[in-house]
Design a protein around this motif. Structure first.
Motif, short mmCIF file in Angstrom:
data_model
loop_
_atom_site.label_atom_id
_atom_site.label_comp_id
_atom_site.label_asym_id
_atom_site.label_seq_id
_atom_site.Cartn_x
_atom_site.Cartn_y
_atom_site.Cartn_z
N ILE A 112 0.61 -74.46 -12.02
CA ILE A 112 -0.13 -73.21 -12.10
C ILE A 112 0.67 -72.04 -11.52
CG2 ILE A 112 -2.21 -72.00 -11.30
CD1 ILE A 112 -3.65 -74.64 -11.33
N VAL A 113 1.57 -72.33 -10.62
CA VAL A 113 2.33 -71.28 -9.94
C VAL A 113 3.47 -70.76 -10.81
CG1 VAL A 113 3.69 -70.68 -7.90
CG2 VAL A 113 1.74 -72.24 -7.70
N CYS A 114 4.33 -71.68 -11.32
CA CYS A 114 5.54 -71.24 -12.03
C CYS A 114 5.64 -71.69 -13.48
CB CYS A 114 6.78 -71.70 -11.27
SG CYS A 114 7.05 -73.49 -11.37
N GLY A 115 4.74 -72.55 -13.92
CA GLY A 115 4.77 -73.01 -15.29
C GLY A 115 5.69 -74.19 -15.55
N ASP A 116 6.35 -74.71 -14.51
CA ASP A 116 7.21 -75.89 -14.66
C ASP A 116 6.33 -77.13 -14.87
OD1 ASP A 116 9.37 -77.52 -14.74
OD2 ASP A 116 10.00 -77.22 -12.67
N LYS A 117 6.94 -78.26 -15.17
CA LYS A 117 6.20 -79.50 -15.35
C LYS A 117 5.64 -79.95 -14.01
CE LYS A 117 6.61 -84.22 -17.12
NZ LYS A 117 7.53 -85.23 -17.71
N ALA A 118 4.33 -80.13 -13.96
CA ALA A 118 3.67 -80.51 -12.71
C ALA A 118 3.70 -82.02 -12.53
CB ALA A 118 2.23 -80.02 -12.71
N THR A 119 3.66 -82.43 -11.28
CA THR A 119 3.65 -83.86 -10.95
C THR A 119 2.32 -84.32 -10.41
OG1 THR A 119 4.53 -83.36 -8.75
CG2 THR A 119 6.12 -83.86 -10.49
N GLY A 120 1.37 -83.43 -10.28
CA GLY A 120 0.06 -83.81 -9.78
C GLY A 120 -0.54 -82.72 -8.91
N THR A 147 8.13 -67.39 -12.64
CA THR A 147 8.31 -68.42 -13.67
C THR A 147 9.29 -69.46 -13.16
OG1 THR A 147 10.16 -67.29 -14.71
CG2 THR A 147 7.96 -66.70 -15.49
N LYS A 148 9.49 -70.49 -13.95
CA LYS A 148 10.43 -71.53 -13.56
C LYS A 148 11.82 -70.95 -13.34
CE LYS A 148 12.54 -75.83 -15.21
NZ LYS A 148 12.62 -76.84 -16.31
N ALA A 149 12.20 -70.00 -14.20
CA ALA A 149 13.54 -69.42 -14.09
C ALA A 149 13.65 -68.36 -13.01
CB ALA A 149 13.94 -68.82 -15.45
N LYS A 150 12.52 -67.66 -12.69
CA LYS A 150 12.59 -66.51 -11.77
C LYS A 150 11.91 -66.76 -10.42
CE LYS A 150 12.64 -63.13 -15.56
NZ LYS A 150 11.98 -61.92 -16.13
N ARG A 192 12.74 -68.14 -7.79
CA ARG A 192 13.56 -67.99 -6.59
C ARG A 192 13.91 -66.52 -6.29
NH1 ARG A 192 15.71 -72.80 -4.78
NH2 ARG A 192 15.48 -74.58 -6.19
N GLN A 193 13.59 -65.64 -7.23
CA GLN A 193 13.99 -64.24 -7.05
C GLN A 193 13.15 -63.51 -6.00
OE1 GLN A 193 14.00 -62.36 -10.90
NE2 GLN A 193 15.75 -63.59 -11.66
N CYS A 194 11.86 -63.87 -5.89
CA CYS A 194 11.01 -63.21 -4.89
C CYS A 194 10.11 -64.24 -4.23
CB CYS A 194 10.16 -62.12 -5.55
SG CYS A 194 9.12 -61.24 -4.35
N GLN A 195 10.45 -64.64 -3.01
CA GLN A 195 9.69 -65.66 -2.29
C GLN A 195 8.31 -65.16 -1.87
OE1 GLN A 195 12.75 -66.32 0.69
NE2 GLN A 195 13.13 -68.38 -0.15
N ALA A 196 8.21 -63.85 -1.59
CA ALA A 196 6.92 -63.28 -1.16
C ALA A 196 5.88 -63.40 -2.27
CB ALA A 196 7.11 -61.83 -0.74
N CYS A 197 6.26 -63.00 -3.48
CA CYS A 197 5.31 -63.08 -4.60
C CYS A 197 5.03 -64.54 -4.98
CB CYS A 197 5.88 -62.32 -5.80
SG CYS A 197 5.89 -60.52 -5.55
N ARG A 198 6.01 -65.39 -4.81
CA ARG A 198 5.79 -66.81 -5.12
C ARG A 198 4.79 -67.43 -4.14
NH1 ARG A 198 10.41 -71.61 -5.09
NH2 ARG A 198 9.18 -73.17 -6.26
N LEU A 199 4.94 -67.09 -2.84
CA LEU A 199 4.00 -67.62 -1.85
C LEU A 199 2.60 -67.08 -2.10
CD1 LEU A 199 3.37 -69.23 0.68
CD2 LEU A 199 4.14 -67.29 2.05
N GLN A 200 2.52 -65.80 -2.42
CA GLN A 200 1.22 -65.20 -2.67
C GLN A 200 0.55 -65.84 -3.89
OE1 GLN A 200 -0.35 -62.97 -0.61
NE2 GLN A 200 -2.09 -63.50 -1.92
N LYS A 201 1.35 -66.16 -4.90
CA LYS A 201 0.79 -66.80 -6.09
C LYS A 201 0.29 -68.21 -5.77
CE LYS A 201 1.50 -67.34 -11.04
NZ LYS A 201 2.41 -67.14 -12.19
N CYS A 202 0.98 -68.86 -4.84
CA CYS A 202 0.52 -70.19 -4.41
C CYS A 202 -0.86 -70.07 -3.76
CB CYS A 202 1.51 -70.79 -3.40
SG CYS A 202 3.08 -71.35 -4.13
N LEU A 203 -1.00 -69.09 -2.90
CA LEU A 203 -2.28 -68.89 -2.23
C LEU A 203 -3.36 -68.47 -3.22
CD1 LEU A 203 -0.95 -67.04 0.94
CD2 LEU A 203 -1.87 -69.37 0.85
#
Length: 423
Positions: free
Chosen positions: A48-56, A92-95, A97-108
C-alpha cells in the motif's frame, strides 16, 4: 497373523517447513494473531505504501519487506525526517528512497501502527522462541530412534542362530554319503552359468534355448541317461536338506512344546520354504549357481532332473532378488522361523498358540532390522521380507507339482522323507 504384523508399514511423515524470521515485528501482547489476515490464494499482493510486491501484513498494513523494515527502523530509532520539497512527494518502488519523510508519513497514513513494533529485547526473545519451536518440529519429524532389542529378543536370536549353525549346513560339508550323478561336474561347473533369455541379455546357451525347453517338455520326450543319473542324487540331497530342517526345528523350545501332530503339520508345510531360504545363502546371483562347497549346482541340473521352465525361471528370479537384499544371518534364521510357525498350515490344531509364537518371531525380526540397518534400508526391508514369505508359498506349491511331474515322467520313486513332505 502375517497380515496383522504387516501393518507395521512405515508412516510417511510430511516435513513441515520451518518458519524463517522475516524481521516483521509484533506486539508483545500477541496482537499479531488477531491483526494478521490471510489473502486468497493466487491473488497478487501489492504494498500500500510504494506499490512493490507485498509479502503480507506488517504492522497492520499490507506491505513489502522494504517498507516494513524502513518503518521499523525509523520508529525504533526515533528519527525525524524533513521533506526538502512540498511534503507531497510521490512514493513508488522506484522513488521511495528519494524522500524518507514522505515515505514515513505514507506508512502512517496507510495505517502502520507504532505500538506493534517490538523492543530489541522482545524481538530477540521472540526469535529465540521461534528457533526453539522450529528445532522441536525438526526433532519430531526425524525417524524415531529404533527401540533396543529386549533381553528376551536377544536371547531368542542367539538361540536360533546357534541352533541353525549346529544343524543347517548350506555348504553341504556334511553331505558325504550320496550317489554322485554322472553328469554333474564339481568345481568346474561354477564357470558355466545358464543364460536364460528372461534373466540376462547374453545369448542363451544351447541347454537353455527355446528349442531345448520345447524338447524337454514334449510329451514324447524320453529322459536321457544323464537325467536318470541325476535322480538318485536328487533324492539324496533332498533327504539331506529335509533332515537338516527337522533337526533345526526340534531344537527350538517353542516347537518342542507343541503337540507332535502340530509339529508334523508345520514341518510338512514349511520345509520346502525353509530349504529355499537356506540355499539362497550360497546362491551366486552373477553366475546363477548354488555354490555348495565342493559341489555346485546350476539351473541346468534342475532342467535335466525334469523341472519345467515355468517353475525354474521364477525360482531363479526369486533367488536373485532375495540375494540382493544381503540379509544378515539373524534375518535369514528369523525368516525361517516365521515360515515354520505358520498357524494356517493344514492339520494344525493349536492355531492360537502358533500364531503367538510366529508373532513373537516377526516382532523380533522387525526390531532387529530397525536396530541394525540404516534408516534408508530398514524402511522397506521388513515389508519386503513379508512379501518373500508370500512368494515362497507360491513357489512351494509349484515345486510340489513339479516333483510329482518328475516322478511320473521318469517313472521314479520319490524318497520316503520327501514323499512325506509333499504328500
Amino acid at each position: 497373523m502375517l497380515k496383522r504384523v504387516g501393518v507395521w508399514s512405515l508412516r510417511v511423515t510430511m516435513l513441515m517447513p520451518g518458519e524463517e524470521d522475516n524481521g516483521s515485528s509484533f506486539s508483545s501482547t500477541s496482537v499479531l494473531s488477531q491483526s494478521e489476515e490471510t489473502e486468497p490464494e493466487g491473488e497478487e499482493k501489492i504494498c500500500i505504501v510504494c506499490g512493490d510486491k507485498a509479502t503480507g501484513y506488517h504492522f497492520h498494513v499490507m506491505s513489502c519487506e522494504g517498507c516494513k523494515g524502513f518503518f521499523r527502523r525509523s520508529i525504533s530509532k526515533g528519527i525525524r525526517f524533513t521533506c526538502p520539497f512540498s511534503q507531497n512527494c510521490v512514493v513508488t518502488k522506484a522513488k521511495r528512497r528519494q524522500c524518507q519523510a514522505c515515505r514515513l508519513q505514507k506508512c502512517l497514513d496507510a495505517g502502520m501502527r507504532k505500538d506493534m513494533i517490538m523492543s530489541a529485547d522482545a524481538l530477540l526473545m521472540r526469535r529465540a522462541v521461534r528457533n526453539r519451536k522450529k528445532q522441536e518440529r525438526h526433532t519430531k519429524v526425524q525417524p524415531a530412534a529404533a527401540e533396543a532389542l529386549t533381553d528376551e529378543q536377544e536371547q531368542l536370536i542367539q538361540l536360533l542362530v546357534d541352533v541353525h549353525k549346529r544343524n543347517i549346513d548350506a555348504s553341504f560339508s556334511k553331505f558325504i554319503e550320496f550317489r554322485p550323478p554322472d553328469r554333474l561336474l564339481t568345481h568346474v561347473v561354477k564357470s558355466r552359468a545358464c543364460s536364460s533369455p528372461l534373466l540376462t541379455q547374453e545369448p542363451p546357451s544351447p541347454i537353455c534355448s527355446e528349442e531345448f525347453w520345447e524338447e524337454q517338455e514334449s510329451p514324447n520326450h524320453v529322459a536321457s541317461p544323464e537325467a536318470i543319473s541325476m535322480l538318485p542324487h536328487f533324492t539324496d540331497i533332498s533327504t539331506f536338506m529335509i533332515q537338516q530342517v527337522v533337526k533345526f526345528a526340534k531344537e527350538i523350545p517353542d516347537f518342542r512344546s507343541l503337540p507332535i501332530d502340530d509339529q508334523i503339520a508345520l514341518l510338512k508345510g514349511a520345509t520346502l520354504e525353509m530349504c529355499q531360504l537356506q540355499i539362497n545363502t550360497v546362491f551366486n546371483e552373477q553366475t546363477l549357481i548354488w555354490e555348495c562347497g565342493q559341489i555346485s549346482y546350476s539351473i541346468e541340473d534342475g532342467i535335466l532332473i525334469g523341472y519345467q521352465k515355468d517353475y525354474l525361471q521364477p525360482v531363479i528370479k526369486f533367488h536373485i532378488n532375495l540375494r540382493k537384499l544381503r540379509l544378515h544371518t539373524a534375518e535369514y534364521v528369523l525368516l525361517e522361523a516365521i515360515a515354520l510357525f505358520s498357524p494356517d498350515r493344514s492339520g494344525v490344531t493349536e492355531r492360537d498358540l502358533i500364531d503367538k509364537i510366529q508373532e513373537k518371531m516377526a516382532i523380533t525380526l522387525k526390531c532387529y532390522i530397525d536396530q541394525n540397518r540404516p534408516h534408508y534400508e530398514s524402511r522397506f526391508l521388513y515389508a519386503k521380507l513379508l512379501s518373500v514369505l508370500t512368494e515362497l508359498r507360491s513357489l512351494t506349491m509349484e515345486s510340489t507339482r513339479q516333483i510329482f511331474h518328475i516322478q511320473h515322467k521318469n517313472n521314479f520313486v520319490i524318497a520316503p522323507l520327501l514323499k512325506e513332505i509333499v504328500s
